[in-house]
Write an enzyme that holds these catalytic residues in place. Structure first.
Site, mmCIF file in Angstrom:
data_model
loop_
_atom_site.group_PDB
_atom_site.id
_atom_site.type_symbol
_atom_site.label_atom_id
_atom_site.label_comp_id
_atom_site.label_asym_id
_atom_site.label_seq_id
_atom_site.Cartn_x
_atom_site.Cartn_y
_atom_site.Cartn_z
ATOM 1 N N SER A 101 0.862 -1.188 0.000
ATOM 2 C CA SER A 101 0.000 0.000 0.000
ATOM 3 C C SER A 101 0.892 1.230 0.000
ATOM 4 O O SER A 101 2.019 1.198 0.513
ATOM 5 C CB SER A 101 -0.853 0.007 1.266
ATOM 6 O OG SER A 101 -1.407 1.285 1.488
ATOM 7 N N TYR A 114 -1.321 -0.303 10.253
ATOM 8 C CA TYR A 114 -1.426 -0.693 8.834
ATOM 9 C C TYR A 114 -0.165 -0.272 8.067
ATOM 10 O O TYR A 114 0.419 -1.070 7.325
ATOM 11 C CB TYR A 114 -2.671 -0.034 8.234
ATOM 12 C CG TYR A 114 -2.941 -0.389 6.786
ATOM 13 C CD1 TYR A 114 -3.443 -1.647 6.456
ATOM 14 C CD2 TYR A 114 -2.718 0.522 5.761
ATOM 15 C CE1 TYR A 114 -3.700 -1.979 5.127
ATOM 16 C CE2 TYR A 114 -2.981 0.194 4.436
ATOM 17 C CZ TYR A 114 -3.478 -1.053 4.124
ATOM 18 O OH TYR A 114 -3.729 -1.387 2.811
#
Ligand SMILES: NC(=O)c1ccc[n+]([C@@H]2O[C@H](COP(=O)([O-])OP(=O)(O)OC[C@H]3O[C@@H](n4cnc5c(N)ncnc54)[C@H](OP(=O)(O)O)[C@@H]3O)[C@@H](O)[C@H]2O)c1
Length: 221
Positions: A101, A114
């Protein structure tokens, strides 16, 4: 192609062979991959796409929140890679795709667990890419930009993430096509959008301005 996830009712909708598995149980995941290899003779491509994400202020997170996110987003991909690599090495061919990501290289506030999990995944992939290319195996790290999936749209609708600029919005079909085009080729990092790459450069050269912009966008709205 074999789909793998926890929710059988959604896997059924794919119309593909599937296995139900929680990849955060890395031992069970490795055993399942070994079963698939035995049954089908080989695994040519492993896509470590399973991921979870939840935005939370750092002070509201526990160490167990971090561990849980790393189990799915990072350790599962390591376990899967370790399991399929020996067979790929013997055959001198194979592809592993780890879905990272942009949060890995441009971490936003409220996204510590995350971002860390994806940064670990990116670093792992880049590091082993040097080692495995000598045995004919390709590893890629995919940066999908922003896609309005349950996770992507959910972050905007439920977690107050600002809708990313158009230059970063992609459809699942666009990202899938890009991956199919690039997979197995010479490029390790597959980027669905160029803008986050520029963000990394801006962060290095104009740190204060970059931080101001990020704070305004994510933290002080
Ligand atoms: N959407 C975006 O904008 C975006 C941006 C950057 C990166 N990504 C990454 O892209 C990947 C796919 O995300 P998505 O956007 O498609 O999100 P999604 O719609 O929430 O899908 C996540 C998938 O991962 C599976 N999964 C989650 N935890 C699992 C576990 N413990 N074991 C097995 N399967 C598990 C889910 O199935 P079950 O829940 O049934 O297990 C689901 O199929 C993720 O790695 C995510 O971090 C997404």
């Amino acid at each position: 192609m074999i789909g793998l996830a926890r929710r059988e009712e959604l896997l059924k909708e794919l119309g593909l062979p599937y296995r139900v598995c929680d990849v955060s149980d890395t031992e069970a995941f490795a055993v399942l991959l070994a079963d698939v290899e035995r049954e089908h003779g080989r695994i040519d491509i492993l896509a470590n796409n399973a991921g979870v994400g939840e935005m939370a202020p750092f002070e509201d997170s526990t160490i167990d929140d971090y561990r849980a996110m790393l189990e799915t987003n990072f350790f599962a991909a390591v376990a899967g890679t370790l399991q399929v690599l020996p067979g790929m090495r013997t055959r001198r061919s194979g592809v592993i795709v780890n879905v990272s990501s942009d949060a890995a290289r441009a971490p936003e506030p409220g996204n510590g667990a995350y971002s860390s999990s994806k940064a670990a995944l990116s670093a792992f992939t880049e590091s082993i890419s040097y080692e495995v290319e000598s045995f004919g195996v390709r590893v890629h790290v995919l940066y999908p930009a922003w896609v309005p999936t349950a996770m992507g749209q959910g972050a905007v609708d439920d977690e107050a993430m600002p809708l990313p600029p158009k230059a970063v919005r992609r459809t699942a079909e666009q990202v899938s096509k890009l991956l199919l085009d690039k997979m197995g080729g010479p490029v390790i990092a597959i980027n669905a959008s160029k803008l986050p790459m520029v963000a990394g450069i801006a962060r290095t050269i104009f740190e204060r301005g970059y931080r101001y912009g990020i704070k305004r966008a994510f933290w002080e709205r």
